[in-house]
Design a protein around this motif. Sequence first.
Motif, mmCIF file in Angstrom:
data_model
loop_
_atom_site.group_PDB
_atom_site.id
_atom_site.type_symbol
_atom_site.label_atom_id
_atom_site.label_comp_id
_atom_site.label_asym_id
_atom_site.label_seq_id
_atom_site.Cartn_x
_atom_site.Cartn_y
_atom_site.Cartn_z
ATOM 1 N N GLN A 75 32.499 38.782 9.643
ATOM 2 C CA GLN A 75 33.472 39.878 9.390
ATOM 3 C C GLN A 75 34.958 39.221 9.626
ATOM 4 O O GLN A 75 36.065 39.555 8.978
ATOM 5 N N PHE A 76 34.790 38.343 10.674
ATOM 6 C CA PHE A 76 36.232 37.949 11.213
ATOM 7 C C PHE A 76 36.679 36.687 10.088
ATOM 8 O O PHE A 76 37.797 36.810 9.577
ATOM 9 N N ALA A 77 35.964 36.048 9.437
ATOM 10 C CA ALA A 77 36.097 35.053 8.585
ATOM 11 C C ALA A 77 36.446 35.882 7.127
ATOM 12 O O ALA A 77 37.434 35.216 6.458
ATOM 13 N N ALA A 78 35.703 37.015 6.880
ATOM 14 C CA ALA A 78 36.102 37.588 5.824
ATOM 15 C C ALA A 78 37.467 38.224 5.889
ATOM 16 O O ALA A 78 38.360 38.121 4.830
ATOM 17 N N ASP A 79 37.901 38.744 6.920
ATOM 18 C CA ASP A 79 39.396 39.421 7.293
ATOM 19 C C ASP A 79 40.274 38.226 7.148
ATOM 20 O O ASP A 79 41.374 38.414 6.260
ATOM 21 N N VAL A 80 40.162 37.082 7.683
ATOM 22 C CA VAL A 80 40.911 35.819 7.824
ATOM 23 C C VAL A 80 41.294 35.170 6.436
ATOM 24 O O VAL A 80 42.305 34.840 5.896
ATOM 25 N N LEU A 81 40.026 34.971 5.898
ATOM 26 C CA LEU A 81 40.070 33.869 4.755
ATOM 27 C C LEU A 81 40.508 34.841 3.301
ATOM 28 O O LEU A 81 41.159 34.171 2.540
ATOM 29 N N GLU A 82 40.063 36.085 3.328
ATOM 30 C CA GLU A 82 40.541 36.844 2.326
ATOM 31 C C GLU A 82 41.758 36.990 2.040
ATOM 32 O O GLU A 82 42.249 37.154 1.209
ATOM 33 N N SER A 83 42.477 37.128 3.217
ATOM 34 C CA SER A 83 43.789 37.403 3.200
ATOM 35 C C SER A 83 44.553 36.117 3.154
ATOM 36 O O SER A 83 45.625 36.163 2.652
ATOM 37 N N ALA A 84 44.255 34.961 3.380
ATOM 38 C CA ALA A 84 44.773 33.800 3.198
ATOM 39 C C ALA A 84 44.494 33.241 1.733
ATOM 40 O O ALA A 84 45.412 33.183 0.973
ATOM 41 N N ASP A 85 43.274 33.351 1.045
ATOM 42 C CA ASP A 85 43.024 33.001 0.021
ATOM 43 C C ASP A 85 41.523 33.360 -0.578
ATOM 44 O O ASP A 85 40.643 32.929 0.227
ATOM 45 N N ASP A 86 41.280 34.370 -1.375
ATOM 46 C CA ASP A 86 40.004 34.942 -1.685
ATOM 47 C C ASP A 86 39.244 34.073 -2.304
ATOM 48 O O ASP A 86 38.147 34.282 -2.518
ATOM 49 N N SER A 87 39.701 32.864 -2.642
ATOM 50 C CA SER A 87 38.562 31.954 -3.388
ATOM 51 C C SER A 87 37.950 30.942 -2.398
ATOM 52 O O SER A 87 37.206 30.048 -2.666
ATOM 53 N N ILE A 88 38.337 31.158 -0.791
ATOM 54 C CA ILE A 88 37.618 30.311 -0.254
ATOM 55 C C ILE A 88 36.211 30.863 0.209
ATOM 56 O O ILE A 88 36.069 31.830 0.778
ATOM 57 N N GLU A 89 35.053 29.740 0.124
ATOM 58 C CA GLU A 89 33.824 30.368 0.376
ATOM 59 C C GLU A 89 33.220 29.711 1.689
ATOM 60 O O GLU A 89 33.797 28.733 2.336
ATOM 61 N N PHE A 90 32.448 30.564 2.397
ATOM 62 C CA PHE A 90 31.788 30.196 3.648
ATOM 63 C C PHE A 90 30.729 30.717 3.894
ATOM 64 O O PHE A 90 30.295 31.679 3.374
#
Length: 154
Positions: free
Chosen positions: A76-91
Amino acid sequence: MDNALVVIDDTDAHRTLLTEAGQLAHDTGATLTVLSWITPDQADETAANIEAIEQVEGTSYSDPDPTATAQQFARQFAADVLESADDSIEFTTEGIVTDGDERADEIIAAAERLGCDHLFLIGRQRSPTGKALFGDVAQRILLNFDGTVTLKMN
């Protein structure tokens, strides 16, 4: 860098670290794993809270898996942070249950199990006496991880 592991907590410093690590992993084509940890005490507290909810609601939940709880937080934390930064970052995400004394060893073990060659983590400012008396997770990782460590001081 082929496989990076970012160790997170729920602070703004970790949001910044995850954003930077995610962008770097994305730009270099590396895989990115986000790791969260909880202590055994936090796992026990979560189980007690779920039991209390069950008693009030008269329902039954499955036994909480503390590792899954930590992994869910990471997701959840990574989805919130990374989607707001760049939604193409996979993790991907991982969770561990560990106390302060073994945290460095558990993080290193997770990194080795996942084949990580780069670790990103936050360090705390401590006096030399504080490090000698209480140890330092970041210091132990720097000395014992066989790969690159990016340490951002908090």
